[in-house]
Write an enzyme that holds these catalytic residues in place. Sequence first.
Site, PDB file in Angstrom:
ATOM      1  N   THR A 132       0.821  -1.211   0.000  1.00 17.99           N
ATOM      2  CA  THR A 132       0.000   0.000   0.000  1.00 17.99           C
ATOM      3  C   THR A 132       0.856   1.262   0.000  1.00 17.99           C
ATOM      4  O   THR A 132       2.014   1.231   0.448  1.00 17.99           O
ATOM      5  CB  THR A 132      -0.894  -0.017   1.269  1.00 17.99           C
ATOM      6  OG1 THR A 132      -1.448   1.272   1.472  1.00 17.99           O
ATOM      7  CG2 THR A 132      -0.106  -0.370   2.526  1.00 17.99           C
ATOM      8  N   ASP A 133       0.251   2.374  -0.416  1.00 15.87           N
ATOM      9  CA  ASP A 133       0.953   3.663  -0.329  1.00 15.87           C
ATOM     10  C   ASP A 133       1.000   4.178   1.108  1.00 15.87           C
ATOM     11  O   ASP A 133       1.732   5.125   1.405  1.00 15.87           O
ATOM     12  CB  ASP A 133       0.291   4.708  -1.245  1.00 15.87           C
ATOM     13  CG  ASP A 133      -1.163   5.016  -0.898  1.00 15.87           C
ATOM     14  OD1 ASP A 133      -1.740   4.360  -0.007  1.00 15.87           O
ATOM     15  OD2 ASP A 133      -1.731   5.938  -1.538  1.00 15.87           O
ATOM     16  N   GLU A 134       0.223   3.552   2.013  1.00 15.05           N
ATOM     17  CA  GLU A 134       0.152   4.077   3.386  1.00 15.05           C
ATOM     18  C   GLU A 134       1.477   3.905   4.134  1.00 15.05           C
ATOM     19  O   GLU A 134       1.708   4.546   5.154  1.00 15.05           O
ATOM     20  CB  GLU A 134      -0.997   3.411   4.156  1.00 15.05           C
ATOM     21  CG  GLU A 134      -2.316   3.585   3.411  1.00 15.05           C
ATOM     22  CD  GLU A 134      -3.561   3.370   4.238  1.00 15.05           C
ATOM     23  OE1 GLU A 134      -3.483   3.455   5.470  1.00 15.05           O
ATOM     24  OE2 GLU A 134      -4.608   3.122   3.628  1.00 15.05           O
ATOM     25  N   TYR A 158      -1.903  -0.603  10.981  1.00 19.21           N
ATOM     26  CA  TYR A 158      -2.030  -1.238   9.657  1.00 19.21           C
ATOM     27  C   TYR A 158      -0.810  -0.929   8.799  1.00 19.21           C
ATOM     28  O   TYR A 158      -0.135  -1.840   8.305  1.00 19.21           O
ATOM     29  CB  TYR A 158      -3.308  -0.762   8.948  1.00 19.21           C
ATOM     30  CG  TYR A 158      -3.324  -1.065   7.461  1.00 19.21           C
ATOM     31  CD1 TYR A 158      -3.321  -2.382   6.999  1.00 19.21           C
ATOM     32  CD2 TYR A 158      -3.314  -0.042   6.508  1.00 19.21           C
ATOM     33  CE1 TYR A 158      -3.327  -2.672   5.632  1.00 19.21           C
ATOM     34  CE2 TYR A 158      -3.312  -0.322   5.143  1.00 19.21           C
ATOM     35  CZ  TYR A 158      -3.319  -1.637   4.707  1.00 19.21           C
ATOM     36  OH  TYR A 158      -3.306  -1.917   3.360  1.00 19.21           O
TER      37      TYR A 158
END
Length: 354
Positions: A132-134, A158
């Site tokens: 993910t980009d997170e 997360y």
Amino acid sequence: MILVTGGAGFIGANFVLDWLRDGDEPVVNVDKLTYAGNAETLAPLANDSRHIFARVDICDRAALDTLFATHRPRAVLHFAAESHVDRSISGPGEFVQTNVVGTFTMLEAARAYWNGLAGGEKEAFRFLHVSTDEVFGSLEATDPAFNERTPYAPNSPYSASKAASDHLVRAYFHTYGLPVLTTNCSNNYGPYQFPEKLIPLTIINALAGKALPVYGDGKNVRDWLYVGDHCAAIRTVLQKGALGETYNIGGWNEKANIDVVHTLCATLDELRPSSSGAPYAKQIEFVKDRPGHDRRYAIDATRIERELGWRPAETFETGMRKTVRWYLENSEWIAGVTSGNYRHWMETHYAGQA
Ligand code: NAD
Ligand code: TYD
């Protein structure tokens, strides 16, 4: 044969359905069927011999070894994860278990299997890790978008657990030479997304005449990508990606949450006006913000376009319209996933938040 993990979840199931629509290479689909996994999504494949479903936890090394030995996949596409930020805040343990320990276990099982291969089979093997980009943290309004050299700065349990898994994947390339690829993608939307996430939640609550909860001031920004485009990007990276490299995937669609919700309301007003005739936007309610809520994510997807030739096919407008139509036409699927566990989450997470 390819081995997909998490193929009963939102993106994994879209990937498997698209894969078998476009080709005949069989899939072994490894999924624990947590609350987010849904066998109903895979119902169209019930009598399809190209699809083998294995209800297995990715932390179960012995079961994974058996699957590798039996099916001898040429590639692993690793989607399985705990994926909802709000749940990672209320219960981070599962995230460390599945996202970190699970990815480690997948890497160990893949490494043992790959070590036993020879010649062309060994050379052709791939382990593609879907991330993910997170992991890059939060941007200010004027910061440049995340690229593949942006330092990791995860802020939620997360994103921290996904960052840890990305680091393990990287280490297995550098230390053991395992032929890995990693993709870091922005927020996905589209058919079969579990309605705890913003877009399906908004559509379903709107139709049910319920409040549309927007966290904080609604000005947090995300980049949105239609799930079919993400699946196409993953197929491209699997086919052409350079070993050990990472690829950022995005839709070139930065939107504030409140604008996303307004777009959904307007689309519903047009396609399925409310019985009272009132615009759905009247149901919007600003609620208490998510703790540590990242302000902005943005993806610079130049590399995958320049080096591998992938670009999203859908615009935000075409993708959103397809998505709203899909939820309008699939009320049975919605009824199946919005029972029991889902109701419990909605009641406890949003209680007293307005
Ligand atoms: P999801 O929550 O919809 O599905 C996850 C799937 O993994 C479910 O089918 C679940 O049953 C399965 N699973 C969970 N724990 C497992 C375990 N221990 N063993 C086996 N299976 C298990 O998630 P998603 O939105 O489809 O995301 C898929 C992947 O893509 C994740 O790795 C996520 O981090 C990544 N990703 C998601 C987005 C997004 O916007 N949804 C964006 C970028 C990256
Ligand atoms: P979400 O779909 O949970 O994805 P992520 O947190 O991984 O980006 O949320 C997308 C954005 O929408 C995020 O900024 C949080 C916000 N949001 C709301 O405003 N209200 C909601 O009820 C939910 C679930 C999310």
